[in-house]
Design an enzyme around this catalytic site. Structure first.
Site, short mmCIF file in Angstrom:
data_model
loop_
_atom_site.label_atom_id
_atom_site.label_comp_id
_atom_site.label_asym_id
_atom_site.label_seq_id
_atom_site.Cartn_x
_atom_site.Cartn_y
_atom_site.Cartn_z
N GLY A 57 0.85 -1.19 0.00
CA GLY A 57 0.00 0.00 0.00
C GLY A 57 0.88 1.23 0.00
O GLY A 57 2.06 1.14 0.35
N CYS A 84 5.37 -6.09 1.48
CA CYS A 84 5.72 -4.66 1.43
C CYS A 84 5.09 -3.91 2.60
O CYS A 84 5.46 -4.14 3.74
CB CYS A 84 5.33 -4.07 0.08
N TYR A 85 4.13 -3.04 2.35
CA TYR A 85 3.47 -2.36 3.48
C TYR A 85 2.92 -3.38 4.47
O TYR A 85 3.02 -3.20 5.69
CB TYR A 85 2.33 -1.47 2.96
N HIS A 178 8.24 -7.56 -3.53
CA HIS A 178 6.96 -7.96 -4.12
C HIS A 178 7.07 -9.31 -4.84
O HIS A 178 7.46 -9.34 -6.01
CB HIS A 178 6.49 -6.90 -5.13
N GLU A 180 4.81 -10.97 -6.09
CA GLU A 180 3.79 -11.08 -7.14
C GLU A 180 4.22 -10.46 -8.47
O GLU A 180 3.56 -10.66 -9.48
CB GLU A 180 2.47 -10.45 -6.66
N ASP A 236 -11.88 -9.51 -25.07
CA ASP A 236 -12.55 -9.22 -23.80
C ASP A 236 -14.06 -9.24 -23.94
O ASP A 236 -14.76 -9.91 -23.18
CB ASP A 236 -12.13 -7.85 -23.26
N LYS A 375 -5.66 -10.01 -18.84
CA LYS A 375 -5.90 -10.49 -20.21
C LYS A 375 -5.56 -11.96 -20.41
O LYS A 375 -6.30 -12.70 -21.06
CB LYS A 375 -5.10 -9.62 -21.18
#
Ligand code: XMP
Length: 520
Positions: A57, A84-85, A178, A180, A236, A375
């Site tokens: 965050g 992280c945060y 991170h 991710e 999409d 996507k």
């Protein structure tokens, strides 16, 4: 309703990365759910999570009103991973120290295992087999300088004395970096270790489950009402339509709007593919005059987007009125569209026509079954739903179409020139066998620019065309594609020879960030 799948909660502390974490958990085939940091702890625990991840965050744990969580969470007997945060919050709440050291780390950063713990002979729970040195992605100003009692420091970096820490007994972990983000080496491994070694999750969550869940949600949202879906020809909206069709069958009507801002032959192609693939009514609205009329002399990119967003909605409203039902509009909005349009705590980068470009006074309630997905996940779902390859693997094309690729006002002549150049770019990329590998490839017309050239012994004073080709995983970041020189040469010479009014071709070598994929 209890789910037969193991569930992990991602507590959102205000980062655009929360969705990315949830997506990585899905990639590990575990069901994940993002919850607000303001959700009462009892409600979180009632969901019976096998693990809880705290997202990053933008705040500092030191500011007044910094996002927090009920510290009773640490006694709930549920494993926790702070990122992280989230890691700083864990450290602070359990009695460690978080400081503004003046040495923030942004981007690629080297971490090493610690001598006291790992070299002292102990094995960490997360990343036990990782090499000593690991490149990770960092983005922080504050740093954890001391871990709470009972915690061990597993990794550190130059600016983060505590980059990865753990309390094995309590199953509480923190990563300053991170995991991710794709640039973090072994990031997915770290998450997998947490999910499978610590939380003991079973990897049962599949695209079929995502489809079933979406179908249930759509049914619950629309009941027996009529629904229309704007179809653009891209993956999409096609996947969104297919999902809605699976959910509610004939209550769905699809609408394809020819905005006059499409590529060469696109309208015919969309109609043909649609009729072959879907057995749903398709209304083809030819609205080129209307869109181009509304865009006369408009140069500002945000105004273009808002005008296009609004015109789409007005067209859909008219169609819905004719059908005398349809209070719902299906859109193939993806998570990155929402982030860039300034969703949640994020800054507006550009108003995607179907998000920030929507008028305030529209008559529809939106149905957006893909709004939490990226996507490549949508492509996988499209394949699972049996959509044909040429839809699923089409390069993305923005709803505002060529309007955001003509820099300056839009005129029929400029559209014609850009269409011809764009067609050559895509055709040559396909011939080179690179169409799938490349995220997007297209031409841009900086319409106000003229350049001097010499052709056939005479002077020319005409337009340049810019070729753009990027690689990307999810459009949140992108890199310029290293196209072979001979391919670039072929594209350039064909454009100059075949497209009247062009005497120069340039190749855009800007990544995102700092650029964006589209020029506007
Ligand atoms: P940017 O230019 O922001 O684009 O890097 C990220 C991705 O989004 C597409 N894009 C849009 N798609 N409506 C859309 O449906 C829009 O208004 C819009 N603007 C950008 C762009 O083509 C790229 O794939």
């Amino acid at each position: 309703m209890p789910t037969p799948h193991d569930r992990v909660l991602v507590v959102d502390f205000g980062a655009q990365y929360a969705q990315l974490i949830a997506r990585r958990v899905r990639e590990a085939r575990v069901y994940s759910e993002i919850v607000s940091r303001t959700m009462p702890l009892a409600e979180m625990l009632a969901k019976r999570p096998k693990g809880i991840i705290f997202s990053g965050g933008p705040a500092s744990v030191h500011v007044d009103g910094a996002p927090s969580i009920d510290p009773a969470v640490y006694d709930a007997d549920v494993p926790i991973l702070g990122i992280c945060y989230g890691a700083q919050l864990v450290a602070q709440q359990l009695g460690g120290t978080v400081e503004r050291t003046g040495g923030g780390e942004y981007g690629r950063t080297t971490t090493n295992t610690t001598t006291t713990f790992v070299h002292g002979g102990r094995r960490p729970v997360l990343l036990a087999d990782a090499p000593d040195e690991l490149q990770v992605w960092m983005s922080h100003g504050d740093a954890i300088t001391r871990v709470p009692e009972e915690f061990d420091v597993v990794r550190s970096s130059a600016g983060s004395p505590v980059a990865l820490f753990e309390d094995k007994q309590r199953a509480v972990f923190g990563a300053q970096f991170h995991p991710e983000v794709v640039h973090t080496e072994l990031g997915q491994e770290l998450l997998r270790d947490f999910l499978f070694k610590v939380c003991d999750c079973r990897p049962t969550w599949t695209n079929t489950n995502i489809i079933e869940e979406a179908v249930d949600e759509i049914r619950a949202q629309v009941g027996s009402e009529g629904v229309i879906c704007g179809l653009s020809g891209g993956v999409d909206s096609a996947v969104a339509a297919a999902l809605v069709h699976r959910a509610i069958g004939d209550q769905l009507t699809c609408v394809f709007v020819d905005t006059g801002l499409l590529r060469l032959g696109e309208a015919e192609q969309v109609e043909e593919t649609f009729n072959r693939q879907f057995h749903v009514e398709l209304i083809h609205v030819k609205a080129a005059d209307r869109f181009l009329g509304a865009l006369v002399d408009v140069e500002d990119p945000e105004r273009k987007r808002k005008i296009i967003g609004e015109t789409f909605i007005r067209v859909f409203e008219e169609v819905a009125r004719d059908l005398s039902s349809a209070g719902f509009l299906v859109q193939g909005t993806l998570y990155p569209d929402i982030v860039e349009s300034g969703g949640g705590d994020n800054a507006v980068i550009k108003s995607h026509h179907n998000v920030g470009g929507l008028p305030d006074d529209m008559d529809f309630e939106l149905v957006e079954p893909l709004r939490n997905l990226f996507k490549d996940e949508v492509r996988a779902i499209g394949e699972e739903l049996g959509l044909p390859e040429d839809i699923v693997w089409r390069q993305p094309f923005p709803g505002p179409g060529l309007a955001v690729r003509i820099i300056g006002a839009i005129t029929p002549e400029r559209l014609e020139l850009l269409r011809a150049a764009d067609h050559i770019v895509v055709e040559e990329i396909r011939r080179a066998g690179l169409y799938r590998e490349i995220w997007q490839s297209f031409a841009v017309l900086p319409a106000a620019v003229r350049t001097v050239g010499v052709m056939g012994d005479g002077r020319t004073y005409e337009n340049p065309v810019i070729v753009r080709a990027v690689t990307s995983e999810d459009a949140m970041t992108a890199d310029w594609a290293r196209l072979p020189y001979d391919l670039l040469e072929r594209i350039a010479s064909r454009i100059i020879n075949e497209v009247a009014g062009v005497n120069r071709v340039a190749y855009d070598i800007t990544s995102k960030p700092p650029g964006t994929i589209e020029w506007e």
